[in-house]
Scaffold this active site. Structure first.
Site, short mmCIF file in Angstrom:
data_model
loop_
_atom_site.label_atom_id
_atom_site.label_comp_id
_atom_site.label_asym_id
_atom_site.label_seq_id
_atom_site.Cartn_x
_atom_site.Cartn_y
_atom_site.Cartn_z
CE LYS A 124 -9.24 3.45 7.78
NZ LYS A 124 -9.92 2.06 7.53
CG ASP A 171 -1.64 1.72 3.37
OD1 ASP A 171 -1.09 1.33 4.38
OD2 ASP A 171 -1.59 1.09 2.46
CG PHE A 216 -12.38 -0.79 3.25
CD1 PHE A 216 -11.10 -0.76 4.26
CD2 PHE A 216 -11.86 -0.59 2.01
CE1 PHE A 216 -9.91 -1.71 3.38
CE2 PHE A 216 -11.38 -0.68 1.15
CZ PHE A 216 -9.85 -2.06 2.57
CB VAL A 217 -9.74 4.77 2.46
CG1 VAL A 217 -11.17 5.78 3.57
CG2 VAL A 217 -8.65 5.16 3.34
CG ASP A 227 -7.84 0.75 10.88
OD1 ASP A 227 -7.90 0.75 11.61
OD2 ASP A 227 -8.31 -0.64 10.43
NE ARG A 278 -2.60 -2.70 -4.30
CZ ARG A 278 -2.26 -2.97 -2.86
NH1 ARG A 278 -2.03 -1.95 -2.02
NH2 ARG A 278 -2.40 -4.71 -2.87
CG ASP A 323 -5.49 -4.24 -1.53
OD1 ASP A 323 -5.38 -3.16 -0.51
OD2 ASP A 323 -5.87 -4.51 -2.04
N GLY A 333 0.91 -1.10 0.24
CA GLY A 333 0.01 -0.23 0.40
C GLY A 333 0.38 1.19 -0.17
P1 5GP Z 1 -2.96 -1.73 11.19
O1 5GP Z 1 -2.09 -2.39 11.32
O2 5GP Z 1 -2.36 -0.53 11.25
O3 5GP Z 1 -4.28 -2.37 11.49
O4 5GP Z 1 -3.29 -1.36 9.39
C1 5GP Z 1 -2.46 -0.82 8.78
C2 5GP Z 1 -2.67 -1.58 7.77
O5 5GP Z 1 -4.06 -2.46 7.48
C3 5GP Z 1 -2.89 -1.05 6.55
O6 5GP Z 1 -1.37 -0.83 6.06
C4 5GP Z 1 -4.00 -1.05 5.41
O7 5GP Z 1 -2.46 -2.03 4.42
C5 5GP Z 1 -4.24 -1.87 5.85
N1 5GP Z 1 -5.15 -0.98 6.04
C6 5GP Z 1 -5.91 -0.59 7.13
N2 5GP Z 1 -7.34 0.39 6.87
C7 5GP Z 1 -7.66 0.24 5.61
C8 5GP Z 1 -8.01 1.11 5.07
O8 5GP Z 1 -8.79 1.72 4.64
N3 5GP Z 1 -8.26 1.00 3.42
C9 5GP Z 1 -7.13 -0.18 2.79
N4 5GP Z 1 -7.35 -0.71 1.91
N5 5GP Z 1 -6.81 -0.72 3.95
C10 5GP Z 1 -6.23 -0.27 5.02
MG MG Z 2 0.17 -1.92 4.47
#
Ligand code: 5GP
Ligand code: MG
Length: 193
Positions: A137, A106, A158-159, A109, A171, A165, A50
């Site tokens: 977020k 990217d 979710f973006v 979350d 992407r 993606d 991403g």
């Molecule tokens: P975390 O580990 O902080 O929960 O999430 C990080 C990873 O989850 C990001 O690198 C991304 O790959 C994926 N992710 C989290 N939120 C989103 C979203 O809204 N859209 C997309 N496409 N990927 C997300």
């Molecule tokens: Mg990621």
């Protein structure tokens, strides 16, 4: 493809402006870490896949000697739109001992990706370790996760686009947006929350 987009959250011009600012913020942050050091080398650790478009734009805003050590972390496999827990795929970048290191992702979350990578990289005793994300977020978990540089705080949706993606697609959209529900109707979260 653009017909699947419900609305644009961040247009390409705003992304470009903010990345120029982020380049300055990172340069200023690194300047204080590098004070007195002859080497001005920085190792970026981008999280695949991403972050590739963000990385390409961000590195060109940095005046340092930059190396790139990619890492793959899987958390949103296929059509899931909720984190399934972070896991490193393949090898973690090595030789980060004594290096100024910057993780580039990217979006922040749940924070699982950054926590996992920081713990793994810390074990190698880098000279410094910081993280930069384009998006964060507005959730308690994301806000509680330490991250030195953040491009935009966005609603908990979710973006897609600009590297992000859904099921491997979208992407290449130049803007960041939200998909129409029908474009995601096949989504089957493994762990719905
Ligand atoms: P975390 O580990 O902080 O929960 O999430 C990080 C990873 O989850 C990001 O690198 C991304 O790959 C994926 N992710 C989290 N939120 C989103 C979203 O809204 N859209 C997309 N496409 N990927 C997300
Ligand atoms: Mg990621």
């Amino acid at each position: 493809m653009t017909g699947d987009v419900d609305r644009i959250l961040i247009p390409r011009e705003r992304i470009a402006d903010r990345i120029r600012e982020l380049g300055e913020e990172i340069s200023n942050g690194l300047a204080s870490l590098l004070k007195g050091e002859e080497e001005n080398e920085v190792v970026l650790v981008p999280v695949l896949t991403g972050s590739v478009i963000f990385l390409a734009d961000l590195i060109r805003q940095l005046p340092h000697k930059v190396r790139i050590h990619m890492v793959t972390v899987s958390s949103y496999p296929g059509r899931s739109t909720t984190s399934q827990g972070a896991g490193i795929v393949g090898r973690i970048p090595e030789d980060l001992r004594d290096k100024h290191t910057l993780i580039v992702d990217d979006i922040l979350d749940s924070g699982a990706t950054l926590r996992l990578l920081r713990a793994e990289i810390e074990r190698q005793s880098p000279r410094s370790l910081q993280a930069c994300v384009l998006l964060r977020k507005k959730t308690d978990a994301a806000m509680r996760t330490p991250c030195e540089y953040v491009g935009f705080d966005i609603p908990n949706e979710f973006v897609i686009g600009y590297g992000l993606d859904y099921d491997g697609l979208y992407r290449n959209l130049p803007d960041i947006g939200v998909l129409k529900p029908q474009a995601m109707r096949d989504a089957v979260p493994i762990n719905p929350t």
